[in-house]
Design an enzyme around this catalytic site. Sequence first.
Site, PDB file in Angstrom:
ATOM      1  N   CYS A 139      40.284  44.031  41.972  1.00  0.00           N
ATOM      2  CA  CYS A 139      40.334  43.133  40.804  1.00  0.00           C
ATOM      3  C   CYS A 139      39.002  42.438  40.563  1.00  0.00           C
ATOM      4  CB  CYS A 139      41.440  42.100  40.961  1.00  0.00           C
ATOM      5  SG  CYS A 139      41.169  40.950  42.331  1.00  0.00           S
TER       6      CYS A 139
ATOM      7  N   CYS B 105      46.426  37.751  45.951  1.00  0.00           N
ATOM      8  CA  CYS B 105      45.635  36.550  45.635  1.00  0.00           C
ATOM      9  C   CYS B 105      45.853  35.491  46.717  1.00  0.00           C
ATOM     10  CB  CYS B 105      46.033  35.982  44.278  1.00  0.00           C
ATOM     11  SG  CYS B 105      46.173  37.202  42.957  1.00  0.00           S
TER      12      CYS B 105
HETATM   13 FE1  FES Z   1      42.978  39.799  42.461  1.00  0.00          FE
HETATM   14 FE2  FES Z   1      44.150  37.569  41.677  1.00  0.00          FE
HETATM   15  S1  FES Z   1      44.197  39.511  40.669  1.00  0.00           S
HETATM   16  S2  FES Z   1      42.842  37.833  43.384  1.00  0.00           S
END
Ligand code: FES
Length: 131
Positions: free
Chosen positions: A34, A103
């Site tokens: 991400c 996360c």
């Molecule tokens: Fe990767 Fe939140 S989407 S840390």
Amino acid sequence: MAYSQALIERFRNPKNVGEIADANGIGRVGNASCGDIMEIYLKIENNIVVDAKFKTFGCASAIASSDVACDLIRGRTVEDALKLTNDEIVKELDGLPAQKIHCSILASEAIALAVEYYRNGGKMPTEDKMV
Ligand code: FES
């Protein structure tokens, strides 16, 4: 699963954003998929985490997880700070969507790295860790 009110509130009004100028624990982690990056700063005195702050470039869950993690470890001993799990963070946020669990893992890993930095006498234990 949608974001909880607790998460939305943390994201909109985080209490622990920033750096600690004389931090003696610093942990930096990122997630390759991400691209989010999280930094945790700790001030540790007499084996107690007396302050914790964060700077996170990332999604709402990452920001809320960082903020909760700082609150959860403030006042803990170094040993207890290391025991912080992402499950505790998720619980404090009243849950996270399945695709956002990483996360919270980022936050617990950043805390662990910050403690490792402290134990190493102020040296980064690794280059940026990817979780
Ligand atoms: Fe990767 Fe939140 S989407 S840390």
